[in-house]
Every structure is written in structure tokens, then in C-alpha cells.
Design a protein around this motif. Structure first.
Motif, PDB file in Angstrom:
ATOM      1  N   LEU A   1       0.821  -1.210   0.000  1.00 13.86           N
ATOM      2  CA  LEU A   1       0.000   0.000   0.000  1.00 13.86           C
ATOM      3  C   LEU A   1       0.854   1.259   0.000  1.00 13.86           C
ATOM      4  CD1 LEU A   1      -2.637   1.599   0.323  1.00 13.86           C
ATOM      5  CD2 LEU A   1      -2.540   1.113   2.778  1.00 13.86           C
ATOM      6  N   TYR A   2       1.984   1.219   0.710  1.00 11.24           N
ATOM      7  CA  TYR A   2       2.831   2.399   0.868  1.00 11.24           C
ATOM      8  C   TYR A   2       3.812   2.588  -0.295  1.00 11.24           C
ATOM      9  CZ  TYR A   2       5.361   5.922   3.627  1.00 11.24           C
ATOM     10  OH  TYR A   2       5.934   7.097   4.093  1.00 11.24           O
ATOM     11  N   GLY A   3       3.768   1.708  -1.270  1.00  8.55           N
ATOM     12  CA  GLY A   3       4.626   1.871  -2.445  1.00  8.55           C
ATOM     13  C   GLY A   3       6.013   1.279  -2.305  1.00  8.55           C
ATOM     14  N   LEU A   4       6.283   0.575  -1.189  1.00  5.89           N
ATOM     15  CA  LEU A   4       7.598  -0.048  -1.022  1.00  5.89           C
ATOM     16  C   LEU A   4       7.702  -1.335  -1.828  1.00  5.89           C
ATOM     17  CD1 LEU A   4       8.059   0.536   2.804  1.00  5.89           C
ATOM     18  CD2 LEU A   4       9.479   1.511   0.992  1.00  5.89           C
ATOM     19  N   TYR A   5       6.579  -2.023  -2.014  1.00  6.51           N
ATOM     20  CA  TYR A   5       6.524  -3.221  -2.851  1.00  6.51           C
ATOM     21  C   TYR A   5       5.476  -3.010  -3.937  1.00  6.51           C
ATOM     22  CZ  TYR A   5       8.822  -5.779   1.007  1.00  6.51           C
ATOM     23  OH  TYR A   5       9.670  -6.209   1.981  1.00  6.51           O
ATOM     24  N   GLU A   6       5.729  -3.604  -5.088  1.00  8.76           N
ATOM     25  CA  GLU A   6       4.729  -3.602  -6.153  1.00  8.76           C
ATOM     26  C   GLU A   6       3.920  -4.890  -6.051  1.00  8.76           C
ATOM     27  OE1 GLU A   6       4.463  -3.485 -11.055  1.00  8.76           O
ATOM     28  OE2 GLU A   6       6.365  -3.107 -10.030  1.00  8.76           O
ATOM     29  N   PRO A   7       2.583  -4.809  -6.039  1.00  3.26           N
ATOM     30  CA  PRO A   7       1.802  -6.043  -5.924  1.00  3.26           C
ATOM     31  C   PRO A   7       2.002  -6.941  -7.129  1.00  3.26           C
ATOM     32  CG  PRO A   7       0.379  -4.197  -6.498  1.00  3.26           C
ATOM     33  CD  PRO A   7       1.734  -3.623  -6.199  1.00  3.26           C
ATOM     34  N   THR A   8       1.978  -8.253  -6.901  1.00  2.00           N
ATOM     35  CA  THR A   8       2.042  -9.207  -8.005  1.00  2.00           C
ATOM     36  C   THR A   8       0.757  -9.136  -8.819  1.00  2.00           C
ATOM     37  OG1 THR A   8       3.435 -10.643  -6.634  1.00  2.00           O
ATOM     38  CG2 THR A   8       2.420 -11.631  -8.586  1.00  2.00           C
ATOM     39  N   SER A   9      -0.362  -8.939  -8.116  1.00  3.25           N
ATOM     40  CA  SER A   9      -1.649  -8.724  -8.774  1.00  3.25           C
ATOM     41  C   SER A   9      -2.568  -8.017  -7.799  1.00  3.25           C
ATOM     42  CB  SER A   9      -2.269 -10.053  -9.231  1.00  3.25           C
ATOM     43  OG  SER A   9      -2.525 -10.891  -8.117  1.00  3.25           O
ATOM     44  N   GLY A  10      -3.683  -7.503  -8.317  1.00  5.33           N
ATOM     45  CA  GLY A  10      -4.624  -6.775  -7.489  1.00  5.33           C
ATOM     46  C   GLY A  10      -4.521  -5.278  -7.699  1.00  5.33           C
ATOM     47  N   SER A  11      -5.380  -4.511  -7.025  1.00  5.53           N
ATOM     48  CA  SER A  11      -5.424  -3.074  -7.236  1.00  5.53           C
ATOM     49  C   SER A  11      -5.707  -2.323  -5.939  1.00  5.53           C
ATOM     50  CB  SER A  11      -6.503  -2.726  -8.272  1.00  5.53           C
ATOM     51  OG  SER A  11      -7.784  -3.110  -7.782  1.00  5.53           O
ATOM     52  N   ILE A  12      -5.382  -1.024  -5.947  1.00  5.43           N
ATOM     53  CA  ILE A  12      -5.643  -0.127  -4.820  1.00  5.43           C
ATOM     54  C   ILE A  12      -6.535   0.996  -5.322  1.00  5.43           C
ATOM     55  CG2 ILE A  12      -4.596   1.431  -3.123  1.00  5.43           C
ATOM     56  CD1 ILE A  12      -1.982  -0.190  -3.478  1.00  5.43           C
ATOM     57  N   GLU A  13      -7.569   1.338  -4.529  1.00  4.64           N
ATOM     58  CA  GLU A  13      -8.460   2.435  -4.905  1.00  4.64           C
ATOM     59  C   GLU A  13      -8.570   3.432  -3.758  1.00  4.64           C
ATOM     60  OE1 GLU A  13     -12.255   1.099  -6.197  1.00  4.64           O
ATOM     61  OE2 GLU A  13     -11.465  -0.149  -7.822  1.00  4.64           O
ATOM     62  N   ILE A  14      -8.576   4.710  -4.111  1.00  2.91           N
ATOM     63  CA  ILE A  14      -8.829   5.782  -3.154  1.00  2.91           C
ATOM     64  C   ILE A  14     -10.077   6.517  -3.604  1.00  2.91           C
ATOM     65  CG2 ILE A  14      -7.993   7.978  -2.231  1.00  2.91           C
ATOM     66  CD1 ILE A  14      -5.170   6.895  -2.340  1.00  2.91           C
ATOM     67  N   ASP A  15     -11.085   6.523  -2.748  1.00  6.44           N
ATOM     68  CA  ASP A  15     -12.369   7.146  -3.073  1.00  6.44           C
ATOM     69  C   ASP A  15     -12.897   6.667  -4.419  1.00  6.44           C
ATOM     70  OD1 ASP A  15     -12.434   8.569  -0.686  1.00  6.44           O
ATOM     71  OD2 ASP A  15     -11.352  10.275  -1.543  1.00  6.44           O
ATOM     72  N   GLY A  16     -12.732   5.351  -4.662  1.00  4.45           N
ATOM     73  CA  GLY A  16     -13.274   4.732  -5.864  1.00  4.45           C
ATOM     74  C   GLY A  16     -12.413   4.850  -7.099  1.00  4.45           C
TER      75      GLY A  16
END
Length: 522
Positions: free
Chosen positions: A48-63
Motif C-alpha cells: 500500500l505504501y509503495g515499497l513493494y509492487e503487488p504481483t496482482s490486485g489493485s488499490i483504490e482511493i475514493d473509488g
């Protein structure tokens, strides 16, 4: 700000740290991420904090979908993080640390006045009492943590991630932090609180998401019982209480007198400490990490250099002897870091179980090891200590943390002991293994062995102790009964002596009350 993590998976080679994790943090919410060490909590937040890149999946802020290539982008989006190990420059002032990465300039120099004003504003709003011009290394740990929180708030963090924030705090500092978290929520900041401590989680959280082995096991409210939370964490019912009879300790098997340990740089790490431990008694040593407890245990087992004073076990002087001689005298030792000090990773389970006994005739014949005897010994230990290993010939590094700790425990308790010393005996161990380890420690006590436990977990101290010794800056603040209130123990951990925080104890001729121990009895 509403924050959503959708189907986050993070892999490191063939190891899956997070698998399809879904998490929603609502505005004005303290959302706890609960799980044992190694469950994947910190990895998820590092994604979430940008230290690791997810292998898959997504992050949303206010949609809206977002992605961060580093912490700078996460901070710009309103996400701040306070790591378990602080990211401060010790020789800088508070203002200089807060300004790092967001420096305002005036001509060719830094303009710290605006940073000082912001620090004072935030400190006044939340009652932080932080001096912008104080040198960070001169500040108590609890205040240093507030500096980290100020750093995030100066950058307008709307979601604040706190990673195991109470690990290095006294009970009083912990309570203050929980109050700060409530204030932050009231002022509009959402908090993700990463922890494995059930009491604190229940005290402050609005929502609790339990993670086990990288997966979400459930989402519950703070009204959920500790037994239910523990079962979610480990996947089965466990007992969180230690069943033990009162100790019937008479006399003293271990007598430590004027023990002093000096570091290589000349700093006194253990300062003129004296105490006794009776047969069949558990003395639990409490204190914030780094206050001399490690050096105390190392001195007791012959691992420390520059030691003065006396350590007598059943009248036999151990001070000045090497670790092999001390262990041969009947001392069992569980070090605080099993990986670097308690085990040899590439060695097999059976080899690790005889590390301090490989010269015994039971396991050697001339220059050769008796492999069959080693395997029989290992299989007996695996069965007795419920060590989950594919084979006794497997490298011990392939075992989970809890099973590695059981290997160390089985090795040290597999011979008759005159003293058992265990430092952080359940660190990084799941709740189920903690239950088992505590039973084994109490069983050793019940054999009449004097036991010393060093733990930074107060719940563990209270669960095991027959008496509690409190350390601060290498000094023994006193030895108190196991029913001493948590607040009183916290004051001692912050530097007050037992005489300062407890009423005078009535003299009892039936108990060994050495004045130099600062011992109080209920």
C-alpha cells in the motif's frame, strides 16, 4: 478518504506473502490488521505504501484506481506510515527530521521556521509536547514515535499506517499512544493499526481484520472475545491462560551478586545487579527492549565479555567461565534470536538437537557421529514437542518459526538442568505454539528447576512469573510480586524504583528478602 485494497497478491519467488487480500478502510476509522508475526500484515502495508509492487490486485482511493512506485507517491496521495523501526536521523533535531524529503529553502539554506510552526501546531492539537529543536537521540522512545507521527501529519496524511507501534513502548507510553490514535480519528485521520496484541486491538479498534498465512481469515468487531480472535489467528481453539499452581520456592539455587557488564565502548550495560532465584520458581525479567536484559542473560551463560561480580549456581561460581563450561554445569539457554544464535539453518533437525551434546558418547564413536542414535533422539523430540517437520533429516531452516523454537526448546530441556534461562521464548511464534511453550516452561519449574524468563511482552510476564524483576538502563529497579498492577510495572520500566512505586512491605521471615534485590511481597 476511503481506501480499498482489492485482491492483493504479493509473491517473492515461490513464496506467497499475501493471497487475494481484500481490505477496506473507511473514513474516520481505526482498522486493525491482526495476525501473528509472519502472517503478511507488514508486507500488505508495504504494498500500500509503495515499497513493494503487488504481483496482482489493485488499490483504490475514493473509488479511483491508484498505483504507487514509491513512498513519495503514497504520501502525496495522503497515506503516511510509521514503521516498527523508526526512520529518524538520531543526530538531527525534530524539525530537521520532519523537514527531510520536504525541505523548504530560504536563499541557499534551509528554512525550518515553517516546519517548527507546524510541529508546534500539531503538538498543541494532540498534546504531543514535542520540542522542534530537541535532538532526536536525546528523546525517549515514545516521543520519537510521536515525531514519526508528526512527520506524516505535516504531509497531510489522511490514512496513517502504524506498524506494531507498541513494540518498544512502556505500558504508560502504550496507553498514551492509544489515546493519540483516538484523537487522530476524531480529527478525521483514518488509521491502519498493525498488531498481534489482543488487549490493545480490542481497546482501540473499530474493525478488526484477521490475517493468517497471507490470507484474510475474517473481519470482526472489538467486542469479539480474545479466545475467538486467537482461534481466528491460528485456526483452532487455544487457551490464552497459563494453568499453574503457586510456586513453593524455598532458599536460593542461583545467587547473582554485584553483576556488572561493560560493552566494548566502555558503556555499562548491566549495572551492579543482585538477585536470587529459588528452586521451582520463575523469575520473569521485564523491561523495554534494550535496557540490559540481553546482556544479563549473556552474562549468566558465559557469552558476555567484561563481566564482574558473582554468579553462583548451587554454590558453584559460573562468572568467568566459558559458555561450554556453563552449559555443562546444567544450564539450559534459549537465546532471543533463534536464527542467528540458537540454530544452524543448513543443519538438519537431528543435528541441531545435539549442538551442545555432540561430544556425548551417546552420539559419537571416535571421530564419527552415530547417525542412528541422532535420528532416534530427534524422533523422540519431534514426538514429545510436537515439532512439525517433514523429516528429522530436513534442514531446520525449512521449519516455521514456531517449530524452530520448539527445536531449541527440546534441545535445551532434553537433559537434567540446574537452571533454565529463556530470552523472548515466544517471539515470532503463533498463539498455538505459545500455549505449548508456556506449558513446557511451567513443567520445568514444577520439577524444581529455577527459571529465568526475559520477555518484552507484559502478558507473557504476568502469565509465567512467580516474581517480576524490572530493568531500566541496565539497573534493577526492583523485584515485585506477579499481581503488581500494570501501571506500577510501567512506572518501573520508565525508571522508578520499587521503593518509589510500592508501599513498604511487611517483613516476612519465611521469605528470602535481600535488601539489595529491592524485593517486595504482597
Amino acid at each position: 478518504m476511503k481506501l480499498e485494497l482489492r485482491d492483493i497478491t504479493k509473491k517473492f519467488g515461490g513464496f506467497t506473502a499475501n493471497q487475494s487480500v481484500n481490505l477496506t478502510v473507511e473514513p474516520h476509522q481505526i482498522h486493525c490488521l491482526l495476525g501473528e508475526n509472519g502472517a503478511g500484515k507488514s508486507t500488505l502495508m508495504n504494498v500500500l505504501y509503495g515499497l513493494y509492487e503487488p504481483t496482482s490486485g489493485s488499490i483504490e482511493i475514493d473509488g479511483e484506481p491508484v498505483s504507487f512506485s514509491g513512498p513519495g507517491e503514497a504520501m502525496a496521495a495522503g497515506i503516511g506510515m510509521v514503521h516498527q523501526h523508526f526512520m529518524l536521523v538520531p543526530v538531527f533535531t525534530v524539525a530537521e527530521n520532519v523537514a527531510l524529503g520536504k525541505e523548504a529553502t530560504k536563499g541557499v539554506g534551509l528554512d525550518l521556521n515553517s516546519t517548527r510552526r507546524r510541529i508546534r501546531e500539531i503538538s498543541e492539537r494532540y498534546g504531543f509536547q514535542v520540542d522542534p529543536d530537541a535532538i532526536v537521540e536525546d528523546l525517549p522512545v515514545g516521543v520519537q514515535q510521536r515525531v514519526e507521527i508528526i512527520k506524516a501529519l505535516v504531509r497531510d496524511a489522511e490514512v496513517l499506517i502504524l506498524d506494531e507501534p507498541t513494540a518498544v513502548l512502556t505500558p504508560k507510553e502504550t496507553d498514551e499512544l492509544l489515546n493519540i490514535m483516538r484523537q487522530l480519528r476524531e480529527h478525521g485521520t483514518s488509521i491502519v493499526f498493525i498488531s498481534h496484541k489482543l488487549r490493545e486491538v480490542k481497546a482501540v479498534s473499530d474493525v478488526i481484520t484477521v490475517i493468517r498465512r497471507g490470507k484474510v481469515e475474517g473481519q470482526v468487531g472489538p467486542e469479539t472475545s480474545t479466545d475467538e480472535l486467537a482461534a481466528l489467528m491460528v485456526g483452532r481453539d487455544v487457551s490464552l491462560t497459563v494453568d499453574k499452581e503457586p510456586a513453593h520456592a524455598i532458599g536460593s539455587a542461583l545467587e547473582v551478586t554485584d553483576l556488572t557488564v561493560v560493552g566494548e565502548n566502555g558503556v555499562v550495560l548491566v549495572d551492579n545487579v543482585s538477585f536470587t532465584v529459588a528452586p521451582g520458581e520463575i523469575l520473569a525479567v521485564a523491561g523495554v527492549q534494550g535496557n540490559g536484559q540481553t546482556e544479563l542473560t549473556e552474562a549468566l551463560v558465559g557469552l558476555a565479555d567484561h563481566v564482574s561480580g558473582s554468579i553462583k549456581l548451587e554454590g558453584q561460581e559460573l562468572a568467568g567461565r566459558g559458555v561450554r563450561e556453563v552449559l555443562s554445569s546444567g544450564v539450559g539457554f534459549v537465546p532471543e534470536d533463534r536464527s542467528s544464535e540458537g540454530l544452524v539453518g543448513p543443519f538438519t533437525v537431528s543435528e541441531n538437537l545435539i549442538l551442545d551434546r555432540y561430544k556425548d558418547r551417546a552420539f559419537t564413536s571416535g571421530p564419527s557421529l552415530k547417525l542412528g542414535a541422532m535420528r532416534d533422539n530427534a524422533q523422540q523430540a519431534v514426538d514429545s514437542y510436537d515439532i512439525r517437520a517433514g523429516s528429522v533429516d530436513a534442514p531446520v531452516s525449512t521449519l516455521s518459526g514456531g517449530n524452530q523454537q520448539k527445536v531449541v526448546l527440546a534441545r535445551e530441556l532434553s537433559r537434567p538442568l540446574k537452571l533454565f534461562v529463556a530470552s523472548q521464548p515466544t517471539r515470532g511464534v503463533d498463539v498455538g505454539s505459545i500455549e505449548f511453550i508456556h506449558k513446557r516452561i511451567v513443567a520445568e519449574r514444577d520439577k524444581g528447576v529455577p527459571v529465568i524468563i526475559v520477555s518484552t511482552e507484559l502478558d507473557e510476564v504476568y502469565a509465567l512469573a512467580d516474581r517480576i524483576a524490572v530493568f531500566f538502563h541496565g539497573k534493577l529497579m526492583g523485584i515485585v510480586p506477579p499481581d503488581t498492577p500494570r501501571e506500577t510495572l510501567g512506572r518501573m520500566m520508565a525508571g522508578e524504583t520499587a521503593d518509589e512505586v510500592l508501599p513498604p512491605a511487611p517483613w516476612d521471615d519465611s521469605q528470602d528478602q535481600h535488601q539489595h534485590e529491592g524485593t517486595h511481597t504482597a
